[in-house]
Write a protein that holds these residues in place. Structure first.
Motif, PDB file in Angstrom:
ATOM      1  N   PRO A 167       0.823  -1.216   0.000  1.00  0.00           N
ATOM      2  CA  PRO A 167       0.000   0.000   0.000  1.00  0.00           C
ATOM      3  C   PRO A 167       0.854   1.261   0.000  1.00  0.00           C
ATOM      4  CG  PRO A 167       0.032  -0.983   2.170  1.00  0.00           C
ATOM      5  CD  PRO A 167       0.745  -1.948   1.266  1.00  0.00           C
ATOM      6  N   GLU A 168       0.250   2.342  -0.469  1.00  0.00           N
ATOM      7  CA  GLU A 168       0.908   3.642  -0.464  1.00  0.00           C
ATOM      8  C   GLU A 168      -0.151   4.710  -0.258  1.00  0.00           C
ATOM      9  OE1 GLU A 168       1.488   5.019  -4.908  1.00  0.00           O
ATOM     10  OE2 GLU A 168       2.225   2.946  -4.669  1.00  0.00           O
ATOM     11  N   PRO A 169       0.243   5.929   0.137  1.00  0.00           N
ATOM     12  CA  PRO A 169      -0.747   6.990   0.342  1.00  0.00           C
ATOM     13  C   PRO A 169      -1.458   7.349  -0.960  1.00  0.00           C
ATOM     14  CG  PRO A 169       1.352   7.520   1.404  1.00  0.00           C
ATOM     15  CD  PRO A 169       1.597   6.316   0.563  1.00  0.00           C
ATOM     16  N   CYS A 170      -2.774   7.462  -0.900  1.00  0.00           N
ATOM     17  CA  CYS A 170      -3.586   7.779  -2.070  1.00  0.00           C
ATOM     18  C   CYS A 170      -4.480   8.977  -1.761  1.00  0.00           C
ATOM     19  CB  CYS A 170      -4.452   6.580  -2.482  1.00  0.00           C
ATOM     20  SG  CYS A 170      -3.516   5.130  -2.966  1.00  0.00           S
ATOM     21  N   ASP A 171      -4.624   9.863  -2.761  1.00  0.00           N
ATOM     22  CA  ASP A 171      -5.502  11.025  -2.652  1.00  0.00           C
ATOM     23  C   ASP A 171      -6.841  10.663  -3.294  1.00  0.00           C
ATOM     24  OD1 ASP A 171      -6.811  13.393  -2.664  1.00  0.00           O
ATOM     25  OD2 ASP A 171      -5.281  14.538  -3.741  1.00  0.00           O
ATOM     26  N   PRO A 172      -7.886  10.360  -2.508  1.00  0.00           N
ATOM     27  CA  PRO A 172      -9.144   9.917  -3.107  1.00  0.00           C
ATOM     28  C   PRO A 172      -9.803  10.990  -3.978  1.00  0.00           C
ATOM     29  CG  PRO A 172      -9.396  10.253  -0.742  1.00  0.00           C
ATOM     30  CD  PRO A 172      -7.938  10.358  -1.038  1.00  0.00           C
ATOM     31  N   LEU A 174      -7.855   1.004  -6.606  1.00  0.00           N
ATOM     32  CA  LEU A 174      -8.799   2.002  -6.121  1.00  0.00           C
ATOM     33  C   LEU A 174      -9.469   2.722  -7.282  1.00  0.00           C
ATOM     34  CD1 LEU A 174      -9.706   2.824  -3.336  1.00  0.00           C
ATOM     35  CD2 LEU A 174      -7.988   4.625  -3.338  1.00  0.00           C
ATOM     36  N   GLN A 175      -8.712   2.981  -8.354  1.00  0.00           N
ATOM     37  CA  GLN A 175      -9.288   3.678  -9.500  1.00  0.00           C
ATOM     38  C   GLN A 175     -10.314   2.810 -10.220  1.00  0.00           C
ATOM     39  OE1 GLN A 175      -9.348   6.542  -9.641  1.00  0.00           O
ATOM     40  NE2 GLN A 175      -8.749   7.588 -11.503  1.00  0.00           N
ATOM     41  N   ASP A 225     -13.391  -7.678  -4.283  1.00  0.00           N
ATOM     42  CA  ASP A 225     -12.111  -8.407  -4.189  1.00  0.00           C
ATOM     43  C   ASP A 225     -10.949  -7.433  -3.982  1.00  0.00           C
ATOM     44  OD1 ASP A 225     -10.337 -10.649  -4.436  1.00  0.00           O
ATOM     45  OD2 ASP A 225      -9.894  -9.970  -6.468  1.00  0.00           O
ATOM     46  N   PHE A 226     -10.959  -6.310  -4.723  1.00  0.00           N
ATOM     47  CA  PHE A 226      -9.889  -5.326  -4.588  1.00  0.00           C
ATOM     48  C   PHE A 226      -9.911  -4.670  -3.202  1.00  0.00           C
ATOM     49  CE2 PHE A 226      -9.218  -4.260  -9.381  1.00  0.00           C
ATOM     50  CZ  PHE A 226      -8.615  -5.488  -9.530  1.00  0.00           C
ATOM     51  N   ILE A 227     -11.081  -4.266  -2.745  1.00  0.00           N
ATOM     52  CA  ILE A 227     -11.174  -3.601  -1.434  1.00  0.00           C
ATOM     53  C   ILE A 227     -10.727  -4.546  -0.328  1.00  0.00           C
ATOM     54  CG2 ILE A 227     -12.778  -2.611   0.233  1.00  0.00           C
ATOM     55  CD1 ILE A 227     -12.149  -0.734  -2.003  1.00  0.00           C
ATOM     56  N   ASN A 228     -11.110  -5.831  -0.409  1.00  0.00           N
ATOM     57  CA  ASN A 228     -10.663  -6.806   0.592  1.00  0.00           C
ATOM     58  C   ASN A 228      -9.148  -6.932   0.598  1.00  0.00           C
ATOM     59  OD1 ASN A 228     -13.289  -7.292   1.339  1.00  0.00           O
ATOM     60  ND2 ASN A 228     -13.512  -9.136   0.107  1.00  0.00           N
ATOM     61  N   LYS A 229      -8.516  -6.948  -0.604  1.00  0.00           N
ATOM     62  CA  LYS A 229      -7.047  -7.035  -0.670  1.00  0.00           C
ATOM     63  C   LYS A 229      -6.392  -5.808  -0.024  1.00  0.00           C
ATOM     64  CE  LYS A 229      -6.104 -10.083  -4.592  1.00  0.00           C
ATOM     65  NZ  LYS A 229      -7.387 -10.732  -4.682  1.00  0.00           N
ATOM     66  N   ARG A 259      -6.038  11.431   3.137  1.00  0.00           N
ATOM     67  CA  ARG A 259      -5.306  10.391   2.401  1.00  0.00           C
ATOM     68  C   ARG A 259      -5.652   9.023   2.993  1.00  0.00           C
ATOM     69  NH1 ARG A 259      -4.789  14.405   0.108  1.00  0.00           N
ATOM     70  NH2 ARG A 259      -2.923  15.324  -0.865  1.00  0.00           N
ATOM     71  N   VAL A 260      -5.615   8.005   2.150  1.00  0.00           N
ATOM     72  CA  VAL A 260      -5.874   6.631   2.598  1.00  0.00           C
ATOM     73  C   VAL A 260      -4.715   5.756   2.148  1.00  0.00           C
ATOM     74  CG1 VAL A 260      -8.380   6.882   2.531  1.00  0.00           C
ATOM     75  CG2 VAL A 260      -7.180   6.060   0.504  1.00  0.00           C
ATOM     76  N   TYR A 261      -4.576   4.602   2.829  1.00  0.00           N
ATOM     77  CA  TYR A 261      -3.609   3.586   2.411  1.00  0.00           C
ATOM     78  C   TYR A 261      -4.278   2.649   1.419  1.00  0.00           C
ATOM     79  CZ  TYR A 261       0.691   3.959   5.170  1.00  0.00           C
ATOM     80  OH  TYR A 261       1.913   4.324   5.646  1.00  0.00           O
ATOM     81  N   GLY A 262      -3.700   2.479   0.233  1.00  0.00           N
ATOM     82  CA  GLY A 262      -4.297   1.572  -0.735  1.00  0.00           C
ATOM     83  C   GLY A 262      -3.423   1.436  -1.973  1.00  0.00           C
ATOM     84  N   HIS A 263      -3.949   0.715  -2.978  1.00  0.00           N
ATOM     85  CA  HIS A 263      -3.265   0.502  -4.258  1.00  0.00           C
ATOM     86  C   HIS A 263      -3.970   1.398  -5.287  1.00  0.00           C
ATOM     87  CE1 HIS A 263      -1.851  -1.454  -7.894  1.00  0.00           C
ATOM     88  NE2 HIS A 263      -0.933  -2.089  -7.141  1.00  0.00           N
TER      89      HIS A 263
END
Length: 659
Positions: free
Chosen positions: A507-512, A551-552, A628-632, A543-547
């Motif tokens: 994971p890395e910081p993401c700007d939703p 996320l996109q 599936d993506f959100i669970n990962k 910011r959130v932690y994610g891929h």
């Protein structure tokens, strides 16, 4: 021990290319040798800690020394290392002892590196770095950052490896005691070994590491450097010199109980002998299995055991082949147990499970062969005894019955094996077919709208009923739709590669806000046509932690669904809130809502119904992939109807501020 002297270092490339994973484990081994020193005054305390844990109370002192015992076992008995580290982590957690937890995370990162579990090695190393940075503990932070650099280089992420290693070098050079700096310099060769401009720097780093090791009389670091340098001597010194040096290293490591070092020395000799097709290479495979077995390094046995299994099987030595087949099966079960301690992507787990079932089938087949041979010998003895007593006619009849029974049993076994193979292949084909259908539906879902926009534009251009300015606007619209389609295609292709080859979630910081606006840009033509506006109520600093790519994909599908089911002239609202270290992003529309029976199976993928895979198509399949993506990403996704009309979808991910 002559190998403790510092030989002249050669900067030329090795004659043979080494496997990166084994080099990576050797570097971890070097750091452990340097950090595992227990002074004579501490031996009594260590013996106390090795007694039953119920005799000592929780304290920071006990945590520190449990970690020291775990380190001392890491090159000798890997299972004992994990036992003491696990106890230290439990006690440090109860005591809320941050330094103890950081040290245990560092040990567990190295432990999982030895078990070939890269995902958990990354995770624990990252957690250790976060804690040491928060405490400002530079002396312990340096080896953790160095380990991260080695992990990145082993995964072919050279740019990230160089960045981390430069950080470790800079921090290590500021320490008052340069023994840790010597450990960093010893790994310089691994990071820059493919950079021809760094040859002089590599020579300087190794010489400096030798100087530091001799100044502190650090025999373990000298031992480690001797193994590294043996790997560079072959082009200049020849096989005879390298063989004597590696045999000496193997004998000394086995005598001291450093079974991983003995394993590594045998592996280097095996690589040289195998490539030169020397007749005694099989002896070093057996030494590898023996050394790894003594130290509990079951995750490293697979290659050597597989080679020995096929070697003896081809020579019809079924007893030896069965023995090494059993060792392979034990090693796979060990790896499975290690992987069960952390998160594993389901495609990698599926392939590992298939391999284990195949090995179990091979092992059972070998056992049946041996059992058949024992039955055959017993029947032969029985026939001889009976033949000495009974007349020729009765002997002939019995022999006929025995042969017929044997053929029947053999045919039954062969048929059972064929049926089993057919069932396994059918299951694999079914799984592959499900995955293929998911890919087709995903591509159809994400490409239908952009391609429809391009088709509308081209249809209008054919009519030729507009001005030059209108034609230019339509061409720009077609170009925008085509560009958005290409971006969607690249994202889907990247996701398919992760599913087929397996990937480690980092994971890395993401700007939703930025991601949502980028996703909305591809839907603007349809939004303008329906007069629908997007309202984003998300703080700019959130910011959130994610891929980002996962996320996109989620954003595109949630916005597309909201746009599709919203009446013209309404708004789609995106809002956010923080709760207990998590961020919830909500997408709300003003449509008619969803029936209750749809909500109950909105994220369920049912391939066993009357309609088969065709039941999960369109937006339904896209929502399944979203889940599936959100669970990962360690989150959750849900949906529901709004009290005032319309529906809402929301997902929850870890908050960057709290994590």
């Amino acid at each position: 021990m002559n190998f403790l002297k510092a030989p002249a270092y050669s900067c030329c490339r090795p004659l043979f290319k080494k496997q990166q994973w084994w080099s990576f484990l050797l570097f971890i081994c070097g750091w452990l040798l340097c950090s595992a020193r227990l002074s004579y005054a501490q031996e009594g305390r260590v013996r106390l800690l090795q007694s039953p844990f119920g005799l000592v109370r929780d304290s920071a002192w006990v945590v520190d020394h449990l970690n020291q015992v775990a380190i001392s076992y890491q090159l000798k008995q890997l299972d004992s290392c994990y036992r003491y580290a696990d106890s230290a982590l439990e006690m440090a957690t109860r005591q809320q002892y941050t330094a103890g937890k950081a040290a245990t995370y560092k040990i567990l990162g190295n432990y999982y590196a030895f078990t070939s579990n890269k995902y958990l090695a990354y995770r624990f190393c990252r957690d250790a770095r976060v804690l040491y940075e928060a405490m400002g503990d530079t002396a312990h932070l340096v080896p953790v950052v160095m380990n991260q650099a080695v992990y990145y280089e082993q995964d072919s992420a050279h740019d990230r490896a160089v960045t981390a290693f430069r950080t470790a070098m800079a921090l290590g050079a500021t320490l008052k005691k340069d023994s840790v700096y010597g450990q960093v310099l010893a790994n310089y060769d691994f990071i820059y070994r493919n950079d021809s401009t760094k040859r002089d720097s590599i020579k300087w780093a190794v010489t400096k590491a030798h100087e530091i090791a001799r100044r502190y009389d650090d025999k373990r670091l000298l031992f480690y450097l001797a193994i590294r340098e043996a790997d560079h001597l072959l082009p200049t010194a020849g096989m005879a010199v390298v063989s004597r040096r590696l045999d000496s290293l193997y004998q000394e490591a086995d005598r001291l109980g450093y079974y991983y070092l003995a394993f590594r020395a045998s592996r280097l000799m095996m690589e040289y002998k195998s490539r030169l097709k020397a007749p005694d290479s099989i002896r070093y495979y057996e030494q590898m299995v023996t050394a790894a077995g003594k130290g509990g390094y079951n995750g490293l046995i697979m290659d050597a055991a597989d080679k020995l299994y096929h070697y003896y099987h081809e020579r019809h030595n079924e007893a030896a082949a069965t023995r090494y087949g059993g060792i392979m099966l034990t090693s796979l079960r060990y790896i499975e147990n290690i992987k069960a301690q952390g998160e594993v992507d389901y495609m990698g787990y599926f392939m590992q499970d298939q391999q284990m079932r195949q090995l179990q089938a091979d092992f059972e087949s070998q056992r049946q062969v041996l059992e058949g041979k024992r039955i055959e010998r017993r029947n032969m003895i029985f026939g001889i005894v009976v033949g000495a007593i009974i007349l020729g006619g009765i002997i002939w009849g019995i022999a006929y019955v025995v042969r017929a029974s044997r053929r029947t049993r053999r045919h039954v076994r062969e048929q059972e094996a064929i049926n089993k193979e057919i069932r396994e292949k059918n299951a694999l084909l079914k799984t592959n077919d499900d995955f293929k259908n998911m890919m087709i539906s995903l591509i159809a879902h994400d490409f239908r709208l952009p391609l429809a926009n391009v088709l509308d534009v081209t249809t209008l251009l054919k009519r030729r009923t507009f001005t030059l300015e209108e034609a230019a606007a339509l061409i720009i619209k077609a170009e925008t739709a085509a560009s958005n389609t290409l971006v969607v295609f690249d994202n889907i292709l990247r996701w398919i590669r992760t599913q087929l080859s397996g990937f480690v979630y980092a994971p890395e910081p993401c700007d939703p806000t930025a991601l949502i606006l980028a996703a909305w840009k591809g839907l603007e033509p349809l939004a303008v046509e329906k007069r629908i506006h997007l309202v984003v109520n998300i703080p700019s600093t959130l910011r959130v932690y994610g891929h980002p790519e996962m996320l996109q994909f989620v954003h595109r599908n949630l916005l597309h669904n909201a746009l599709k089911f919203s009446p013209g002239g309404t708004d789609i609202t995106v809002s956010a809130k923080r709760t207990d270290g998590f961020v919830t992003i909500t997408f709300s529309d003003q449509g008619t809502g969803m029936p209750a029976e749809v909500l109950t199976r909105l994220f369920a993928f049912n391939v066993h119904g009357a309609g088969g895979v065709q039941q999960a198509k369109g937006a339904g399949l896209a929502l399944i992939i979203c889940k599936d993506f959100i669970n990962k990403m360690n989150g959750n996704i849900q949906a529901g109807n709004n009290a005032g009309g319309g529906s809402s979808f929301w997902y929850t991910l870890p908050d960057l501020v709290k994590n």
